[in-house]
Structures are given as structure tokens and as C-alpha cells.
Design a protein around this motif. Structure first.
Motif, PDB file in Angstrom:
ATOM      1  N   GLU A  24      16.464  10.890   3.264  1.00  0.00           N
ATOM      2  CA  GLU A  24      15.304  11.905   3.074  1.00  0.00           C
ATOM      3  C   GLU A  24      15.753  12.908   1.266  1.00  0.00           C
ATOM      4  O   GLU A  24      16.706  12.862   0.738  1.00  0.00           O
ATOM      5  CB  GLU A  24      16.459  13.278   3.927  1.00  0.00           C
ATOM      6  CG  GLU A  24      15.641  14.347   3.650  1.00  0.00           C
ATOM      7  CD  GLU A  24      16.326  15.143   5.398  1.00  0.00           C
ATOM      8  OE1 GLU A  24      16.175  14.719   6.695  1.00  0.00           O
ATOM      9  OE2 GLU A  24      15.910  15.781   5.152  1.00  0.00           O
ATOM     10  N   HIS A  43       6.065  12.786   5.051  1.00  0.00           N
ATOM     11  CA  HIS A  43       6.146  14.275   4.836  1.00  0.00           C
ATOM     12  C   HIS A  43       6.025  13.845   6.389  1.00  0.00           C
ATOM     13  O   HIS A  43       4.732  13.495   7.441  1.00  0.00           O
ATOM     14  CB  HIS A  43       4.844  14.669   3.917  1.00  0.00           C
ATOM     15  CG  HIS A  43       4.824  14.696   2.757  1.00  0.00           C
ATOM     16  ND1 HIS A  43       5.922  15.247   1.642  1.00  0.00           N
ATOM     17  CD2 HIS A  43       4.348  14.030   1.536  1.00  0.00           C
ATOM     18  CE1 HIS A  43       6.030  15.221   0.560  1.00  0.00           C
ATOM     19  NE2 HIS A  43       4.753  14.278   1.101  1.00  0.00           N
ATOM     20  N   ARG A  45       7.293  16.679   9.871  1.00  0.00           N
ATOM     21  CA  ARG A  45       7.719  18.178  10.130  1.00  0.00           C
ATOM     22  C   ARG A  45       8.325  18.182   9.226  1.00  0.00           C
ATOM     23  O   ARG A  45       9.921  18.332   9.312  1.00  0.00           O
ATOM     24  CB  ARG A  45       8.918  17.692  11.653  1.00  0.00           C
ATOM     25  CG  ARG A  45       8.225  17.248  12.528  1.00  0.00           C
ATOM     26  CD  ARG A  45       9.029  16.819  14.106  1.00  0.00           C
ATOM     27  NE  ARG A  45       8.589  16.245  14.393  1.00  0.00           N
ATOM     28  CZ  ARG A  45       8.909  14.918  14.780  1.00  0.00           C
ATOM     29  NH1 ARG A  45       9.745  14.311  14.658  1.00  0.00           N
ATOM     30  NH2 ARG A  45       8.257  13.830  15.393  1.00  0.00           N
ATOM     31  N   ARG A  46       7.968  19.680   7.982  1.00  0.00           N
ATOM     32  CA  ARG A  46       8.238  19.908   6.818  1.00  0.00           C
ATOM     33  C   ARG A  46       9.587  18.787   5.710  1.00  0.00           C
ATOM     34  O   ARG A  46      10.662  19.779   5.015  1.00  0.00           O
ATOM     35  CB  ARG A  46       8.832  20.883   7.327  1.00  0.00           C
ATOM     36  CG  ARG A  46       8.160  21.879   7.559  1.00  0.00           C
ATOM     37  CD  ARG A  46       8.249  23.187   7.787  1.00  0.00           C
ATOM     38  NE  ARG A  46       9.198  23.515   9.069  1.00  0.00           N
ATOM     39  CZ  ARG A  46       9.870  25.058   9.863  1.00  0.00           C
ATOM     40  NH1 ARG A  46       9.790  25.838   8.517  1.00  0.00           N
ATOM     41  NH2 ARG A  46      10.216  25.106  10.750  1.00  0.00           N
ATOM     42  N   LYS A  47       9.918  17.352   6.716  1.00  0.00           N
ATOM     43  CA  LYS A  47      10.979  17.393   5.672  1.00  0.00           C
ATOM     44  C   LYS A  47       9.720  16.011   4.929  1.00  0.00           C
ATOM     45  O   LYS A  47       8.877  15.197   5.865  1.00  0.00           O
ATOM     46  CB  LYS A  47      12.075  15.798   6.547  1.00  0.00           C
ATOM     47  CG  LYS A  47      12.645  17.182   8.081  1.00  0.00           C
ATOM     48  CD  LYS A  47      13.812  16.959   7.739  1.00  0.00           C
ATOM     49  CE  LYS A  47      15.219  18.231   8.294  1.00  0.00           C
ATOM     50  NZ  LYS A  47      16.108  18.415   8.433  1.00  0.00           N
ATOM     51  N   SER A  48      11.082  15.332   4.430  1.00  0.00           N
ATOM     52  CA  SER A  48       9.871  14.288   3.362  1.00  0.00           C
ATOM     53  C   SER A  48      11.599  13.579   2.849  1.00  0.00           C
ATOM     54  O   SER A  48      12.027  13.543   2.617  1.00  0.00           O
ATOM     55  CB  SER A  48       9.460  14.494   2.082  1.00  0.00           C
ATOM     56  OG  SER A  48       8.657  15.946   2.226  1.00  0.00           O
TER      57      SER A  48
END
Ligand code: SF4
Ligand code: SF4
Length: 179
Positions: A24, A43, A45-48
Motif C-alpha cells: 500500500e 486505486h 476505495r481511497r487506497k493506492s
């Protein structure tokens, strides 16, 4: 890949899909720059994150992105690196543990491939779980089921090695080097 190149260049377990499924990105990582360098950042749900085996891992466990590698890659020290840095293990002992873990991972990969799960772009655990679902659904031949049992045992052995020797919460401190 942290600051112990001689060990890491003999290992690669935290980049090749053996220890992790993905990595992450952290605040401070420049996702656009990393993508521009060829890292396949996803990308969701607001995570990369980016998948493992890492696309930047090259021959001899070299990281093609080393100068620009993400924060998690800079910060991760496995138990072997920590033990050598703390002086509680030797480089030779760490190399033996790395070789043992790599051999155990290779055996799992070999068995999964024989069983038809040959997608080398997927992390080892993902490959294993795909096969697990197939065998849990039943309908497999006796020889295939026997081979699956062997693969499951090999995966169990690998997980024990990784948990004991590589995950950072388990230091090798106070344990003698393997023979
Ligand atoms: S698992 Fe440890 S020794 Fe292996 S490459 Fe990663 S940090 Fe280096
Ligand atoms: S970017 Fe480099 S250090 Fe990070 S996982 Fe990929 S190969 Fe390893």
C-alpha cells in the motif's frame, strides 16, 4: 528493499509475492511519479497499492525503482535484517535462512504449477487460495488430490518459516543460528 543490499540481493522474498500480496502506498508517496516510472499502481476505495510480484523486481533481485521506491519498501526490515543489524545473528546465518525460505517457496510454486495454477504474475498466497477453492469444491481425481495435499503441506511449511524467520514481529534474537 532496505539498506542491506548484500542480503536483499540474495533474497527478494518481500518483493516477489512470497511475503506479500501487495504494497500500500503511504502519505508522502507520489503515485503519479511511481506510475510514470512503471509501477502498476491501482486505486481502490481511497487506497493506492501495487501488486506483487513487483513489476520492478529484476534479475538478481535488483529493484528497478530503487532510488524512487515507495515508503513501505524503504521502511520494511524483515526479522533477518533486524537480527543482523542488532548483532543477534550473523550474515551467514541470515543467508542460510533466506536460502531455506526461497527453496520452500520454490517447492510451493512447483507444486502449484503442476496442479495447473501457473500464473506467475500472482502472489503465491493468491495462487494457493485459487487452487484451494477448486479442491474444496470437490470432483478432483485421486492423484490430483494427493498432489494438492502435498502442496498444502509445502505451503504450511513455508508459512512457518516466513512467520518465524521473516515477519518483523518475530526477531531472531536469542535464537542460535541454524546449522
Ligand atoms: S525479506 Fe528481508 S532480506 Fe529478503 S529482500 Fe526483504 S528485507 Fe531483504
Ligand atoms: S518497488 Fe522495489 S523494493 Fe518495492 S516491492 Fe518493488 S522491487 Fe521491491
Amino acid at each position: 528493499m532496505p539498506e542491506s543490499p548484500s542480503l536483499c540481493l540474495s533474497c527478494g522474498l518481500c518483493c516477489d509475492g512470497t511475503l506479500f500480496r501487495d504494497v500500500e502506498l503511504q502519505p508522502g508517496d507520489d503515485a503519479r511519479m511511481l506510475s510514470a516510472h512503471g509501477l502498476p499502481v491501482e486505486h481502490l476505495r481511497r487506497k493506492s497499492r501495487f501488486p506483487q510480484p513487483c513489476a520492478m523486481l529484476g534479475e538478481g533481485c535488483h529493484c528497478a525503482l530503487y532510488e524512487h521506491r515507495p515508503l513501505r519498501c524503504r521502511q520494511f526490515d524483515c526479522a533477518q535484517l533486524m537480527a543482523v543489524a542488532e548483532g543477534t545473528s550473523t550474515r551467514a546465518a541470515a543467508l542460510r535462512r533466506i536460502q531455506r525460505a526461497r527453496a520452500a517457496a520454490d517447492e510451493v510454486r512447483r507444486l502449484l504449477t503442476v496442479l495447473g495454477e501457473a500464473d506467475t504474475h500472482r502472489a503465491l498466497l493468491s495462487r494457493f487460495q485459487r487452487l484451494q477453492r477448486r479442491f474444496e469444491a470437490g470432483g478432483q481425481s485421486h492423484p490430483a488430490t494427493a498432489l494438492w495435499a502435498k502442496a498444502a503441506a509445502a505451503m504450511h511449511r513455508l508459512n512457518l518459516i516466513l512467520s518465524r524467520d521473516f515477519h518483523p514481529r518475530h526477531s531472531t534474537a536469542r535464537r542460535p543460528p541454524i546449522q
